[in-house]
Design an enzyme around this catalytic site. Structure first.
Site, PDB file in Angstrom:
ATOM      1  N   SER A   8      41.822  44.633  48.999  1.00 11.88           N
ATOM      2  CA  SER A   8      41.576  43.749  47.519  1.00 11.88           C
ATOM      3  C   SER A   8      42.670  43.302  46.991  1.00 11.88           C
ATOM      4  CB  SER A   8      40.770  44.514  46.741  1.00 11.88           C
ATOM      5  OG  SER A   8      40.738  44.072  45.360  1.00 11.88           O
ATOM      6  N   GLY A   9      42.857  42.039  46.573  1.00  7.61           N
ATOM      7  CA  GLY A   9      44.004  41.391  45.937  1.00  7.61           C
ATOM      8  C   GLY A   9      44.175  42.240  44.583  1.00  7.61           C
ATOM      9  N   LEU A  10      43.018  42.074  43.830  1.00 10.33           N
ATOM     10  CA  LEU A  10      42.761  42.795  42.738  1.00 10.33           C
ATOM     11  C   LEU A  10      43.411  44.335  42.549  1.00 10.33           C
ATOM     12  CD1 LEU A  10      42.318  43.026  39.364  1.00 10.33           C
ATOM     13  CD2 LEU A  10      39.724  43.348  40.177  1.00 10.33           C
ATOM     14  N   ASP A  61      46.146  40.470  38.654  1.00  7.85           N
ATOM     15  CA  ASP A  61      45.952  39.648  39.827  1.00  7.85           C
ATOM     16  C   ASP A  61      45.977  38.257  39.292  1.00  7.85           C
ATOM     17  OD1 ASP A  61      44.452  39.044  42.068  1.00  7.85           O
ATOM     18  OD2 ASP A  61      42.551  39.128  41.318  1.00  7.85           O
ATOM     19  N   ASP A  70      42.082  40.027  51.369  1.00  5.07           N
ATOM     20  CA  ASP A  70      42.240  39.224  50.407  1.00  5.07           C
ATOM     21  C   ASP A  70      43.285  38.490  50.279  1.00  5.07           C
ATOM     22  OD1 ASP A  70      41.601  37.544  47.759  1.00  5.07           O
ATOM     23  OD2 ASP A  70      41.382  39.367  46.557  1.00  5.07           O
ATOM     24  N   ASP A  93      44.126  35.751  48.629  1.00  2.00           N
ATOM     25  CA  ASP A  93      44.193  34.767  47.413  1.00  2.00           C
ATOM     26  C   ASP A  93      44.203  33.497  47.970  1.00  2.00           C
ATOM     27  OD1 ASP A  93      44.100  36.765  45.515  1.00  2.00           O
ATOM     28  OD2 ASP A  93      46.457  36.692  45.461  1.00  2.00           O
ATOM     29  N   GLU A  96      41.140  31.684  49.365  1.00  5.51           N
ATOM     30  CA  GLU A  96      40.041  31.001  48.329  1.00  5.51           C
ATOM     31  C   GLU A  96      40.994  29.593  47.854  1.00  5.51           C
ATOM     32  OE1 GLU A  96      41.342  32.631  43.979  1.00  5.51           O
ATOM     33  OE2 GLU A  96      41.024  33.939  45.576  1.00  5.51           O
ATOM     34  N   LYS A 151      47.006  31.577  41.170  1.00  2.00           N
ATOM     35  CA  LYS A 151      45.704  31.811  40.958  1.00  2.00           C
ATOM     36  C   LYS A 151      45.548  32.871  39.636  1.00  2.00           C
ATOM     37  CE  LYS A 151      43.489  35.073  42.121  1.00  2.00           C
ATOM     38  NZ  LYS A 151      42.706  35.902  43.161  1.00  2.00           N
ATOM     39  N   ASN A 211      42.608  35.807  38.401  1.00  2.00           N
ATOM     40  CA  ASN A 211      41.473  36.458  38.699  1.00  2.00           C
ATOM     41  C   ASN A 211      39.912  36.097  38.515  1.00  2.00           C
ATOM     42  OD1 ASN A 211      38.974  38.839  38.466  1.00  2.00           O
ATOM     43  ND2 ASN A 211      40.426  39.479  39.860  1.00  2.00           N
ATOM     44  N   SER A 212      38.935  35.788  39.484  1.00  2.00           N
ATOM     45  CA  SER A 212      37.784  35.026  39.311  1.00  2.00           C
ATOM     46  C   SER A 212      37.060  35.527  38.072  1.00  2.00           C
ATOM     47  CB  SER A 212      36.868  34.951  40.465  1.00  2.00           C
ATOM     48  OG  SER A 212      37.791  34.570  41.604  1.00  2.00           O
ATOM     49  N   ARG A 235      36.836  31.009  51.132  1.00  2.00           N
ATOM     50  CA  ARG A 235      36.162  31.637  49.853  1.00  2.00           C
ATOM     51  C   ARG A 235      36.170  30.341  49.001  1.00  2.00           C
ATOM     52  NH1 ARG A 235      38.385  36.624  46.082  1.00  2.00           N
ATOM     53  NH2 ARG A 235      38.021  35.819  44.093  1.00  2.00           N
ATOM     54  N   HIS A 274      31.673  32.903  45.998  1.00  2.00           N
ATOM     55  CA  HIS A 274      31.761  34.010  44.777  1.00  2.00           C
ATOM     56  C   HIS A 274      31.089  33.295  43.409  1.00  2.00           C
ATOM     57  CE1 HIS A 274      33.522  37.146  43.033  1.00  2.00           C
ATOM     58  NE2 HIS A 274      34.615  36.739  42.986  1.00  2.00           N
TER      59      HIS A 274
END
Length: 285
Positions: free
Chosen positions: A38-40, A50, A77, A79, A106, A112, A114-115, A149, A180
């Site tokens: 996980s990137g986060l 993130d 991940d 990104d 993504e 980026k 975080n979504s 993504r 997502h």
């Protein structure tokens, strides 16, 4: 192994988040068959946000530790690839060298965010992002599963935009589509799945719509569920409680029964193997 899990609609697969060697080891011990780097979670474990604050080299180093700690395939991940097509293909090549089994890219702009936070989520141009995917595919097609993504629902662009992008990314060579959503229900994600009709397998990340029963994913023939950040969040909550208690009581006596004994850590990280190796190599008969 990862391709069999992610690129098939026959059986629902689950990937568990890992951000370091210990979390990866625990996930394998719990019975998971694949990992999500996980990137986060990796950024958080390094003390970064993130928002592409951690570099791609730090990501690759963390992935290397995750890969070395288990026998499980790791989907990373990635990104947006940390830049344009050239950055993306360099990242993919280095992830392959580190032992990763796949990468998710993504369609966001660099840097980026975080979504699940804020409202600033500009999307990359479809053709430009498709170029990133093609560059990665041309570089590591035989070695890495490539997951595209789509952030269109996150950015508020709606179902039609998400479907348009999914078709473009399939044409660019993606092996699977990650759709997502930040909604508290799975409705818009399931609408995408219905409209998409499994042209490529679908990966989901039910962080916000966690109350949806898993049976809904199986009924929709979703390929893979990613539990994307739960080990990191569990660790943060546990560390906060323990640190608060020790600071308040100036003692560790009351918390000893609430933390893992050292024997469990030694067993997880196979100290017994080191002891046997010492007998073989330091004290040969």
């Amino acid at each position: 192994m990862l391709r069999a899990q992610v690129c098939s609609n026959d059986e629902l697969s689950f990937l568990m988040e890992a951000h370091d060697g210990l979390s990866a080891t625990i996930a394998q011990r719990s019975g998971f068959k694949g990992l999500w780097a996980s990137g986060l979670s990796i950024a958080s474990s390094l003390g970064y946000r993130d928002a592409n604050e951690a570099s791609w080299t730090q990501l690759v180093h963390s992935v290397e530790r995750i890969v070395d700690s288990t026998e499980l395939p790791v989907l990373v991940d990635g990104d947006g690839g940390f830049g344009n097509f050239n950055n993306a293909r360099l990242l993919a090549r280095k992830l392959h060298q580190a032992g990763a089994a796949g990468v998710s890219l993504e369609d966001s702009c660099f840097p980026k965010l975080n979504s699940l936070i804020g409202e600033r989520h500009p999307l990359a141009d479809i053709d430009e992002f498709s170029g990133r995917l093609r560059a990665v595919k041309d570089t590591v097609a035989e070695h890495l599963v490539l997951v595209a993504r789509i952030e269109a629902l996150i950015a508020g662009h709606g179902l039609n935009e998400a479907i348009l992008r999914a078709h473009a990314y399939a044409d660019a060579g993606a092996d699977a589509i990650l759709i997502h959503s930040r909604k508290s229900t799975a409705d818009e994600m399931l609408s995408f799945v219905t409209e998409w009709r499994n042209r490529l397998p679908v990966v989901i990340v039910p962080t916000t719509y966690f109350r949806t029963p898993v049976s809904a994913y199986r009924n929709s023939r979703i390929s893979t569920v990613v539990w994307a950040n739960h080990s990191m969040r569990a660790a943060a909550a546990a560390m906060r409680r323990i640190c608060d208690s020790i600071a308040a009581q100036e003692s560790v006596a009351s918390i000893e029964s609430h933390i893992a004994p050292l024997s469990e850590i030694f067993e997880l990280l196979r100290y017994d193997e080191l002891a046997e190796a010492e007998k073989q190599y330091l004290q040969p008969s």
